[in-house]
Motif scaffolding. Structure first.
Motif, PDB file in Angstrom:
ATOM      1  N   GLN A  34       0.829  -1.209   0.000  1.00 53.63           N
ATOM      2  CA  GLN A  34       0.000   0.000   0.000  1.00 53.63           C
ATOM      3  C   GLN A  34       0.863   1.259   0.000  1.00 53.63           C
ATOM      4  OE1 GLN A  34      -3.212   0.612  -0.483  1.00 53.63           O
ATOM      5  NE2 GLN A  34      -2.763   2.796  -0.286  1.00 53.63           N
ATOM      6  N   GLN A  35       1.884   1.279   0.820  1.00 56.53           N
ATOM      7  CA  GLN A  35       2.775   2.434   0.873  1.00 56.53           C
ATOM      8  C   GLN A  35       3.456   2.651  -0.471  1.00 56.53           C
ATOM      9  OE1 GLN A  35       6.675   2.300   3.094  1.00 56.53           O
ATOM     10  NE2 GLN A  35       5.615   3.814   4.388  1.00 56.53           N
ATOM     11  N   ALA A  36       3.863   1.575  -1.113  1.00 58.70           N
ATOM     12  CA  ALA A  36       4.520   1.677  -2.409  1.00 58.70           C
ATOM     13  C   ALA A  36       3.574   2.211  -3.474  1.00 58.70           C
ATOM     14  CB  ALA A  36       5.070   0.314  -2.818  1.00 58.70           C
ATOM     15  N   MET A  37       2.308   1.753  -3.443  1.00 55.53           N
ATOM     16  CA  MET A  37       1.349   2.228  -4.435  1.00 55.53           C
ATOM     17  C   MET A  37       1.037   3.710  -4.233  1.00 55.53           C
ATOM     18  SD  MET A  37       0.982  -0.422  -6.290  1.00 55.53           S
ATOM     19  CE  MET A  37       2.685  -0.782  -5.789  1.00 55.53           C
ATOM     20  N   ALA A  38       1.019   4.157  -2.989  1.00 55.44           N
ATOM     21  CA  ALA A  38       0.765   5.576  -2.713  1.00 55.44           C
ATOM     22  C   ALA A  38       1.857   6.450  -3.328  1.00 55.44           C
ATOM     23  CB  ALA A  38       0.680   5.803  -1.203  1.00 55.44           C
ATOM     24  N   LYS A  39       3.088   5.982  -3.301  1.00 53.58           N
ATOM     25  CA  LYS A  39       4.181   6.739  -3.899  1.00 53.58           C
ATOM     26  C   LYS A  39       4.023   6.827  -5.415  1.00 53.58           C
ATOM     27  CE  LYS A  39       7.604   5.881  -0.295  1.00 53.58           C
ATOM     28  NZ  LYS A  39       8.930   5.291   0.048  1.00 53.58           N
ATOM     29  N   VAL A  40       3.568   5.744  -6.036  1.00 50.31           N
ATOM     30  CA  VAL A  40       3.345   5.775  -7.482  1.00 50.31           C
ATOM     31  C   VAL A  40       2.226   6.748  -7.815  1.00 50.31           C
ATOM     32  CG1 VAL A  40       2.726   4.443  -9.533  1.00 50.31           C
ATOM     33  CG2 VAL A  40       4.134   3.388  -7.758  1.00 50.31           C
ATOM     34  N   ALA A  41       1.136   6.692  -7.045  1.00 52.72           N
ATOM     35  CA  ALA A  41      -0.019   7.558  -7.304  1.00 52.72           C
ATOM     36  C   ALA A  41       0.328   9.034  -7.174  1.00 52.72           C
ATOM     37  CB  ALA A  41      -1.162   7.193  -6.360  1.00 52.72           C
ATOM     38  N   ALA A  42       1.360   9.363  -6.416  1.00 55.40           N
ATOM     39  CA  ALA A  42       1.771  10.756  -6.238  1.00 55.40           C
ATOM     40  C   ALA A  42       2.635  11.256  -7.394  1.00 55.40           C
ATOM     41  CB  ALA A  42       2.533  10.901  -4.919  1.00 55.40           C
ATOM     42  N   THR A  43       2.942  10.398  -8.335  1.00 55.57           N
ATOM     43  CA  THR A  43       3.791  10.760  -9.470  1.00 55.57           C
ATOM     44  C   THR A  43       2.983  11.578 -10.480  1.00 55.57           C
ATOM     45  OG1 THR A  43       4.974   8.663  -9.196  1.00 55.57           O
ATOM     46  CG2 THR A  43       5.285   9.851 -11.278  1.00 55.57           C
ATOM     47  N   PRO A  44       3.514  12.680 -10.999  1.00 53.53           N
ATOM     48  CA  PRO A  44       2.810  13.448 -12.027  1.00 53.53           C
ATOM     49  C   PRO A  44       2.416  12.562 -13.201  1.00 53.53           C
ATOM     50  CG  PRO A  44       4.708  14.667 -11.238  1.00 53.53           C
ATOM     51  CD  PRO A  44       4.807  13.305 -10.627  1.00 53.53           C
ATOM     52  N   GLY A  45       1.151  12.645 -13.602  1.00 54.62           N
ATOM     53  CA  GLY A  45       0.649  11.847 -14.708  1.00 54.62           C
ATOM     54  C   GLY A  45      -0.074  10.590 -14.294  1.00 54.62           C
ATOM     55  N   ALA A  46       0.124  10.146 -13.054  1.00 55.29           N
ATOM     56  CA  ALA A  46      -0.572   8.949 -12.573  1.00 55.29           C
ATOM     57  C   ALA A  46      -1.987   9.318 -12.139  1.00 55.29           C
ATOM     58  CB  ALA A  46       0.180   8.327 -11.410  1.00 55.29           C
ATOM     59  N   VAL A  47      -2.953   8.492 -12.495  1.00 59.49           N
ATOM     60  CA  VAL A  47      -4.340   8.683 -12.074  1.00 59.49           C
ATOM     61  C   VAL A  47      -4.667   7.720 -10.941  1.00 59.49           C
ATOM     62  CG1 VAL A  47      -6.771   8.612 -12.767  1.00 59.49           C
ATOM     63  CG2 VAL A  47      -5.027   9.486 -14.353  1.00 59.49           C
ATOM     64  N   GLY A  48      -4.507   6.438 -11.193  1.00 62.52           N
ATOM     65  CA  GLY A  48      -4.747   5.419 -10.181  1.00 62.52           C
ATOM     66  C   GLY A  48      -3.758   4.294 -10.338  1.00 62.52           C
ATOM     67  N   VAL A  49      -3.496   3.569  -9.247  1.00 68.22           N
ATOM     68  CA  VAL A  49      -2.523   2.473  -9.307  1.00 68.22           C
ATOM     69  C   VAL A  49      -2.938   1.382  -8.339  1.00 68.22           C
ATOM     70  CG1 VAL A  49      -1.050   3.631  -7.604  1.00 68.22           C
ATOM     71  CG2 VAL A  49      -0.077   1.862  -9.068  1.00 68.22           C
ATOM     72  N   ILE A  50      -2.758   0.144  -8.760  1.00 64.18           N
ATOM     73  CA  ILE A  50      -3.010  -1.007  -7.886  1.00 64.18           C
ATOM     74  C   ILE A  50      -1.810  -1.940  -7.951  1.00 64.18           C
ATOM     75  CG2 ILE A  50      -5.520  -0.935  -8.087  1.00 64.18           C
ATOM     76  CD1 ILE A  50      -5.345  -3.234 -10.102  1.00 64.18           C
ATOM     77  N   LEU A  69     -11.119   7.422 -11.547  1.00 68.32           N
ATOM     78  CA  LEU A  69     -11.316   8.380 -12.620  1.00 68.32           C
ATOM     79  C   LEU A  69     -10.404   9.586 -12.410  1.00 68.32           C
ATOM     80  CD1 LEU A  69     -15.234   8.312 -12.707  1.00 68.32           C
ATOM     81  CD2 LEU A  69     -13.663   6.985 -14.138  1.00 68.32           C
ATOM     82  N   LEU A  70     -10.348  10.433 -13.400  1.00 73.28           N
ATOM     83  CA  LEU A  70      -9.487  11.612 -13.345  1.00 73.28           C
ATOM     84  C   LEU A  70      -9.941  12.582 -12.249  1.00 73.28           C
ATOM     85  CD1 LEU A  70      -7.069  12.789 -14.966  1.00 73.28           C
ATOM     86  CD2 LEU A  70      -8.743  14.001 -16.374  1.00 73.28           C
ATOM     87  N   ASN A  71      -9.012  13.387 -11.768  1.00 70.36           N
ATOM     88  CA  ASN A  71      -9.281  14.443 -10.783  1.00 70.36           C
ATOM     89  C   ASN A  71      -9.808  13.907  -9.455  1.00 70.36           C
ATOM     90  OD1 ASN A  71      -8.539  16.453 -12.663  1.00 70.36           O
ATOM     91  ND2 ASN A  71     -10.588  16.367 -13.585  1.00 70.36           N
ATOM     92  N   GLY A  72      -9.330  12.738  -9.080  1.00 69.23           N
ATOM     93  CA  GLY A  72      -9.683  12.186  -7.783  1.00 69.23           C
ATOM     94  C   GLY A  72     -11.094  11.657  -7.673  1.00 69.23           C
ATOM     95  N   GLU A  73     -11.758  11.460  -8.798  1.00 70.01           N
ATOM     96  CA  GLU A  73     -13.147  11.013  -8.765  1.00 70.01           C
ATOM     97  C   GLU A  73     -13.257   9.489  -8.895  1.00 70.01           C
ATOM     98  OE1 GLU A  73     -15.271  13.117 -11.764  1.00 70.01           O
ATOM     99  OE2 GLU A  73     -14.970  15.080 -10.840  1.00 70.01           O
ATOM    100  N   GLY A  74     -14.404   8.970  -8.466  1.00 67.93           N
ATOM    101  CA  GLY A  74     -14.716   7.557  -8.656  1.00 67.93           C
ATOM    102  C   GLY A  74     -14.227   6.622  -7.580  1.00 67.93           C
ATOM    103  N   GLY A  75     -13.583   7.149  -6.544  1.00 64.83           N
ATOM    104  CA  GLY A  75     -13.083   6.287  -5.480  1.00 64.83           C
ATOM    105  C   GLY A  75     -11.840   5.524  -5.912  1.00 64.83           C
ATOM    106  N   LEU A  76     -11.389   4.643  -5.042  1.00 66.67           N
ATOM    107  CA  LEU A  76     -10.211   3.835  -5.332  1.00 66.67           C
ATOM    108  C   LEU A  76     -10.513   2.764  -6.371  1.00 66.67           C
ATOM    109  CD1 LEU A  76      -8.843   3.211  -1.717  1.00 66.67           C
ATOM    110  CD2 LEU A  76      -7.778   4.654  -3.466  1.00 66.67           C
ATOM    111  N   ILE A  77      -9.507   2.370  -7.137  1.00 68.34           N
ATOM    112  CA  ILE A  77      -9.626   1.192  -7.991  1.00 68.34           C
ATOM    113  C   ILE A  77      -9.527  -0.031  -7.084  1.00 68.34           C
ATOM    114  CG2 ILE A  77      -8.664  -0.079  -9.937  1.00 68.34           C
ATOM    115  CD1 ILE A  77      -7.188   2.488 -10.743  1.00 68.34           C
ATOM    116  N   HIS A 243      -9.734   4.025 -15.213  1.00 66.67           N
ATOM    117  CA  HIS A 243      -9.824   4.595 -16.559  1.00 66.67           C
ATOM    118  C   HIS A 243      -8.521   5.302 -16.907  1.00 66.67           C
ATOM    119  CE1 HIS A 243     -14.398   4.587 -17.374  1.00 66.67           C
ATOM    120  NE2 HIS A 243     -14.123   3.711 -16.422  1.00 66.67           N
ATOM    121  N   GLY A 244      -8.009   5.032 -18.119  1.00 67.01           N
ATOM    122  CA  GLY A 244      -6.837   5.728 -18.606  1.00 67.01           C
ATOM    123  C   GLY A 244      -7.236   6.913 -19.471  1.00 67.01           C
ATOM    124  N   TYR A 245      -6.312   7.877 -19.607  1.00 69.00           N
ATOM    125  CA  TYR A 245      -6.590   9.099 -20.370  1.00 69.00           C
ATOM    126  C   TYR A 245      -5.400   9.402 -21.279  1.00 69.00           C
ATOM    127  CZ  TYR A 245     -10.223   9.569 -16.856  1.00 69.00           C
ATOM    128  OH  TYR A 245     -11.301   9.327 -16.048  1.00 69.00           O
TER     129      TYR A 245
END
Length: 370
Positions: A34-50, A69-77, A243-245
């Motif tokens: 979980q900690q590792a995924m949070a670091k990925v999600a904080a990367t510019p360009g990342a939307v969601g990560v599992i 979804l983009l802009n923090g919407e849709g909850g966690l994947i 969702h990817g963009y």
């Protein structure tokens, strides 16, 4: 696509290559996913990560960060959600073809023109009478890549055309007139076209669709019940997923969730989960799918689909990966098949380098904890 590019050696370009790293032999410690995924999600360009880690086939940690979804919407994947594995499909398609070699239904030295005479007509695939099955698998055929034009990292197709169905032969025809990248067998040059051709060969030899052959030869026997090859547009990912963009002509990120599945095929069409894809690599490296000589066709060669590297962890981990408009995925596996970590990210940028770099660092943190 559903990723048709491989992650780059430098992890900062869109070059279609495979990355590797390493880990101490026999290690079983698993870090905080979980900690590792949070670091990925904080990367510019990342939307969601599992991400999901597995030890001897058992879950050893899961994580989800960012948003569906983009802009923090849709909850966690959901951490168990399906995702596009992209070019990791190639290892599965090649394994299926090598199973046919094992059965004596086709040979590694067989020529493309003899196996698929339709691609040799009017020189559609130049030097098809010289190109071998082995060269297609090992990316040494010299067949030009349909994904992007020489000197460009941008897709050569319309990313936002979600409905037009492209037959594999039509995709091969896109390369007519493009310069070859070398003589057959001369050098490694990554080619999605080669794996479009591999999918066509599997279908020609078996008389069944590539989707069916992957399912009956790999997915069903390995219990990969959530995995399938998407084949027809506009086929999205089944069940909850991220969702990817991809930037449109104005630079605004546009949802590419309904990515045109007909582009993927043998080069990058499979949709899976962290559990299922880990099961595949576990079986592959434990020798349950191919005899060692045929496994070496994939892992060896001038630049195999799995390459040995060096790093903070040792020398027994391999990284498989792929990336496409809106999506990136990497899977680490130990060469004894005991440990896997699969990570999937959705993006809002065309450039995947920064996200891929973060994914690899996160993976190392999990499988090589301090």
């Amino acid at each position: 696509m559903v990723v048709l590019k491989h992650i780059s050696v430098a992890a900062v370009t869109a070059a279609a290559l495979l990355l590797t790293t390493a880990s101490p032999a026999g290690a079983t410690a698993i870090g905080d996913v979980q900690q590792a995924m949070a670091k990925v999600a904080a990367t510019p360009g990342a939307v969601g990560v599992i991400g999901g880690a597995y030890l001897d086939g058992r879950p050893a940690g899961r994580g989800s960060a960012g948003s569906r979804l983009l802009n923090g919407e849709g909850g966690l994947i959901p951490a168990e959600a399906r995702f596009r594995i992209g070019s990791q499909t190639k290892t599965m398609a090649a394994t299926t073809l090598l199973k046919l070699v094992e059965e004596g239904r086709i040979g590694l030295a067989d020529k493309l023109a003899a196996v698929l005479p339709e691609v040799a007509v009017d020189g559609l695939v130049e030097r098809a009478e010289e190109i071998t099955v082995r060269q297609l698998i090992q990316h040494t055929s010299g067949v030009p890549d349909w994904y992007s034009r020489a000197g460009s990292t941008e897709p050569a197709f319309d990313v936002f055309d979600f409905t037009t169905h492209h037959r594999p032969l039509d995709i091969v025809k896109m390369t007519r007139g493009l310069p070859r990248t070398g003589a057959p067998g001369e050098k490694f040059t990554y080619s999605n076209t080669g794996y479009t051709l591999i999918g066509m060969i599997v279908e020609k030899v078996t008389g069944r669709s590539l989707a069916r052959e992957l399912d009956r030869r790999l997915f069903q026997p390995l219990g990969m019940s959530q995995t399938y090859l998407a084949a027809k547009p506009p086929e999205g990912i089944k069940g909850p997923h991220g969702h990817g963009y991809y930037p449109d002509s104005t630079g605004a990120p546009r949802d590419v969730d309904r990515f045109n599945a007909s582009w993927g095929y043998g080069a990058g069409g499979v949709i899976s989960t962290t559990r299922d894809i880990s099961a595949f690599y576990r079986a592959f490296y434990q020798g349950r799918l191919l005899p060692s000589a045929l496994q070496e066709v994939l892992t060896g060669g001038p630049q195999g689909l799995a390459r040995q590297g060096s790093g903070q962890c040792g020398d027994d981990l391999r990284i498989f990966g792929g990336t496409a408009p809106g999506y990136s995925a990497v899977t680490l596996t130990s060469t004894d098949g005991r440990r896997q970590l699969a990570v999937a990210a959705t993006r809002s940028t065309a450039d995947d380098g920064e996200v891929i770099t973060a994914m690899i660092k996160a993976a190392e943190a999990v499988l090589c904890p301090a």
